[in-house]
Scaffold this active site. Sequence first.
Site, PDB file in Angstrom:
ATOM      1  N   SER A 192       0.856  -1.184   0.000  1.00  0.00           N
ATOM      2  CA  SER A 192       0.000   0.000   0.000  1.00  0.00           C
ATOM      3  C   SER A 192       0.897   1.241   0.000  1.00  0.00           C
ATOM      4  O   SER A 192       1.762   1.368  -0.857  1.00  0.00           O
ATOM      5  CB  SER A 192      -0.958  -0.024   1.198  1.00  0.00           C
ATOM      6  OG  SER A 192      -1.912   1.015   1.109  1.00  0.00           O
ATOM      7  N   HIS A 228      -2.283  -1.011  -3.586  1.00  0.00           N
ATOM      8  CA  HIS A 228      -3.303   0.024  -3.412  1.00  0.00           C
ATOM      9  C   HIS A 228      -2.813   1.297  -4.097  1.00  0.00           C
ATOM     10  O   HIS A 228      -1.759   1.839  -3.739  1.00  0.00           O
ATOM     11  CB  HIS A 228      -3.533   0.313  -1.929  1.00  0.00           C
ATOM     12  CG  HIS A 228      -4.011  -0.877  -1.161  1.00  0.00           C
ATOM     13  ND1 HIS A 228      -3.890  -0.968   0.216  1.00  0.00           N
ATOM     14  CD2 HIS A 228      -4.614  -2.031  -1.552  1.00  0.00           C
ATOM     15  CE1 HIS A 228      -4.400  -2.112   0.627  1.00  0.00           C
ATOM     16  NE2 HIS A 228      -4.838  -2.789  -0.425  1.00  0.00           N
ATOM     17  N   MET A 235      -0.483   1.197   5.407  1.00  0.00           N
ATOM     18  CA  MET A 235      -1.278   1.478   6.598  1.00  0.00           C
ATOM     19  C   MET A 235      -2.413   0.463   6.719  1.00  0.00           C
ATOM     20  O   MET A 235      -2.930  -0.038   5.719  1.00  0.00           O
ATOM     21  CB  MET A 235      -1.846   2.888   6.514  1.00  0.00           C
ATOM     22  CG  MET A 235      -2.560   3.365   7.762  1.00  0.00           C
ATOM     23  SD  MET A 235      -3.087   5.078   7.596  1.00  0.00           S
ATOM     24  CE  MET A 235      -3.815   5.341   9.214  1.00  0.00           C
ATOM     25  N   ASP A 238      -4.684  -4.770   5.865  1.00  0.00           N
ATOM     26  CA  ASP A 238      -5.005  -5.572   4.689  1.00  0.00           C
ATOM     27  C   ASP A 238      -3.862  -6.540   4.385  1.00  0.00           C
ATOM     28  O   ASP A 238      -2.695  -6.147   4.349  1.00  0.00           O
ATOM     29  CB  ASP A 238      -5.272  -4.669   3.486  1.00  0.00           C
ATOM     30  CG  ASP A 238      -5.904  -5.425   2.329  1.00  0.00           C
ATOM     31  OD1 ASP A 238      -6.605  -6.419   2.585  1.00  0.00           O
ATOM     32  OD2 ASP A 238      -5.716  -5.009   1.168  1.00  0.00           O
TER      33      ASP A 238
END
Length: 341
Positions: free
Chosen positions: A162, A189, A277, A280
């Site tokens: 991410s 992401h 962060m 996930d």
Amino acid sequence: MIKVLLADDSPLVRAVLKDIFAATDDIRVIGEAADGREAVELAAHLRPDLIVMDLMMPVLDGLAAIEEIMSGFPAPILVLSGTLDDHEVNRAFAAIKKGALDVMSKPDGGGLTSPSEFSAGIVEKVRLLARIRVIRRPSRHREQPAPPPLAGGRKILAIGASTGGPKAVMSIVRKLPADFRGTVLIVQHIASGFDRGFAQWLDGECPLKVRLAAEGDALKEGEVLVAPTDCHLMVVDGRTRLTYGPQVNCCRPSIDVLFSSLVPLGSQVVGVLLTGMGKDGAQGLRGIKEQGGVTIVQDEQSCAVFGMPKAAISLEAADRVLPLDAIPAAIIKLFANSTEE
């Protein structure tokens, strides 16, 4: 209070951003630069918590400005891309390679979000990225106990990342050999509209063929498939499946969705969870480990954000916790060993 420097040669864009940030209680614009040289000078003088940077600027372009800022007085940088055409998106990922942390499309840049979604998105990005420390420091390699012998037969390398991930993912994939004996699946992401550019950027940096995953792709050795934005990537019966189900962990694509779909493949899978962060990927990584797959997590010192890796470690989902620059060699060894058995 988060102190932000705006660097964009468009007075209109700067005015829009100032209005957005003025509506918050915790973000304040402390300076405006209309060209790259001015951005460098203001960054040195004002020492902002975050810089919102355009790339196409006079005097000194954004790429050169980012390079000077990161070499002299590093600060978190969010790039705003003017368009989503190939040239501009490639420049955006070049900026990430030079040290920028993330990229978004401008509100008038052909992105897929509405003005209100852009406002909410950039405020969230600023609050997140401003926390990240980007000081120069050498990687600290900690001695770790030798891992136990691992079963062979590995066929799939699954990578999730991410915030801070594009550069981390690139640093791993570019070091894989051209004859890599596995399929690589990536969930990163990233802002809507930048998925194709991300895949193209990786393809130009890596010896393996990189492209966006499509519905029904067969898994082929030496091919890298990147999850498109706004849909989940799964593997079902040896082929990719793209779904538009609800967000998982506030994400779509979700790393957990990909990892969980690979759990039935057990020891064939190597799962890697990188900077980001939230949580996930942590639960899915644990499932891979419990079914005999190998799991690797990026260590805190080399992470931009130690959220997802920390969550995985807390769940005891990591076989190995490694600095970023040690992960490629570990992967290569795992897949090399699998072909020998």
